[in-house]
Design an enzyme around this catalytic site. Structure first.
Site, PDB file in Angstrom:
ATOM      1  N   ASP A  10      -3.562  -3.808  -5.277  1.00 13.39           N
ATOM      2  CA  ASP A  10      -4.980  -4.047  -5.017  1.00 13.39           C
ATOM      3  C   ASP A  10      -5.132  -4.994  -3.824  1.00 13.39           C
ATOM      4  O   ASP A  10      -4.184  -5.674  -3.427  1.00 13.39           O
ATOM      5  CB  ASP A  10      -5.605  -4.653  -6.282  1.00 13.39           C
ATOM      6  CG  ASP A  10      -7.017  -5.133  -6.057  1.00 13.39           C
ATOM      7  OD1 ASP A  10      -7.848  -4.324  -5.587  1.00 13.39           O
ATOM      8  OD2 ASP A  10      -7.297  -6.312  -6.331  1.00 13.39           O
ATOM      9  N   ASP A  12      -8.720  -7.023  -2.680  1.00 13.39           N
ATOM     10  CA  ASP A  12      -9.569  -8.204  -2.904  1.00 13.39           C
ATOM     11  C   ASP A  12      -9.262  -8.824  -4.266  1.00 13.39           C
ATOM     12  O   ASP A  12      -9.338  -8.161  -5.301  1.00 13.39           O
ATOM     13  CB  ASP A  12     -11.051  -7.827  -2.821  1.00 13.39           C
ATOM     14  CG  ASP A  12     -11.909  -8.981  -2.318  1.00 13.39           C
ATOM     15  OD1 ASP A  12     -11.470 -10.136  -2.425  1.00 13.39           O
ATOM     16  OD2 ASP A  12     -13.008  -8.728  -1.810  1.00 13.39           O
ATOM     17  N   LYS A 182     -10.384   3.744  -8.440  1.00 13.35           N
ATOM     18  CA  LYS A 182      -9.909   3.029  -9.627  1.00 13.35           C
ATOM     19  C   LYS A 182     -11.072   2.720 -10.570  1.00 13.35           C
ATOM     20  O   LYS A 182     -12.135   2.371 -10.089  1.00 13.35           O
ATOM     21  CB  LYS A 182      -9.246   1.703  -9.206  1.00 13.35           C
ATOM     22  CG  LYS A 182      -8.025   1.845  -8.319  1.00 13.35           C
ATOM     23  CD  LYS A 182      -7.471   0.489  -7.884  1.00 13.35           C
ATOM     24  CE  LYS A 182      -8.410  -0.266  -6.977  1.00 13.35           C
ATOM     25  NZ  LYS A 182      -7.855  -1.538  -6.477  1.00 13.35           N
TER      26      LYS A 182
END
Length: 261
Positions: A10, A12, A182
């Site tokens: 991922d 952020d 996601k």
């Protein structure tokens, strides 16, 4: 901790926090590169092109190439192009989504007579755009949304995300979209295809349980939660399926991996 042959990562909350560096992020990617361990950055952000994502990572001191970035825009464009090459699309979204759709041979139209409606985060959304999308879905267009994030972190706080925009069309038409990003399997399976590794040897790394960790759980791969973003270690105790591992940050992950060498 198990040694993995590849990682999905991922951005952020894991690699950076807004425009702030996260301690251990650059060091972790350097460790992977040094040991020639393949990895991909998987993001729900549909507004940016992979080159722009890689450029931002560089500003954070993170080694990254554009071909290591999988965005929800890319996964969306590939999903449609595979099913319906050359389809017509009415889209809401930014340049990242527009570029991905056109580069996959899809034809953008600015009316309600299209094969697909695609909604990505559009920070210039208007009533007229939403009305056109609504009419197109009512006319029978297939309804796609890049991701279901209802809020996104900004400097001012949590702002409406793509899921919130999508919900306007969904509520108005009574039609639920196909979500690509996601925690849905579509984007994750695309990333796994690129890695070309057995999924038992791949782990998903992220900070947010409801997107990052669930995305790994939903495709049956191991998950590594880092406590540098949204979901806290305490909140994990309330989840039915916990992550495989949780660490304070990626420095701890490096230490675990080095200890297992």
């Amino acid at each position: 901790m198990k040694q993995y042959q590849g990682y999905l990562i991922d951005l952020d909350g894991t690699m950076y926090q807004g425009n702030q560096k996260i301690d251990g992020a650059a060091e972790f990617i350097h460790y992977l590169n040094e040991h020639e361990i393949p990895h991909l950055f998987v993001t729900n952000n549909s507004t940016k092109e992979p080159e722009q994502v890689a450029d931002k990572l560089h500003t954070m001191g993170v080694e990254a190439n554009s071909d290591e970035v999988v965005t929800s825009a890319l996964a969306t464009a590939e999903f449609i192009a595979d099913k319906d090459p050359g389809a017509t699309v009415y889209m809401l979204g930014g340049s990242g989504l527009r570029t991905a759709l056109t580069e996959h041979g899809l034809k953008l139209k600015d009316d309600e007579f299209v094969d697909y409606v695609v909604i990505g985060l559009d920070e210039a959304v208007t009533y007229d755009k939403l009305a056109t999308a609504t009419l197109a879905v009512r006319n029978g267009a297939k309804f796609i949304s890049t991701n279901k994030d209802v809020s996104i972190p900004k400097e001012r706080g949590f702002m409406p995300g793509n899921g919130a925009i999508t919900s306007v069309v969904s509520v108005s038409t009574g039609v639920d979209p196909i979500f690509i990003g996601k925690p849905e399997p579509i984007i994750m399976n695309k990333a796994l295809d690129i890695l070309s590794l057995d999924k038992k040897n791949v782990a998903m790394i992220g900070d947010l349980y409801d997107t990052d960790i669930l995305s790994g759980i939903n495709i049956d791969i191991d998950t590594i939660h880092v406590q540098t973003g949204v979901t806290t270690k305490e909140e994990l105790t309330e989840k039915d399926i916990p992550p495989t591992y949780t660490f304070a940050d990626l420095n701890e992950v490096i230490a675990e991996l080095e200890g297992a060498d």
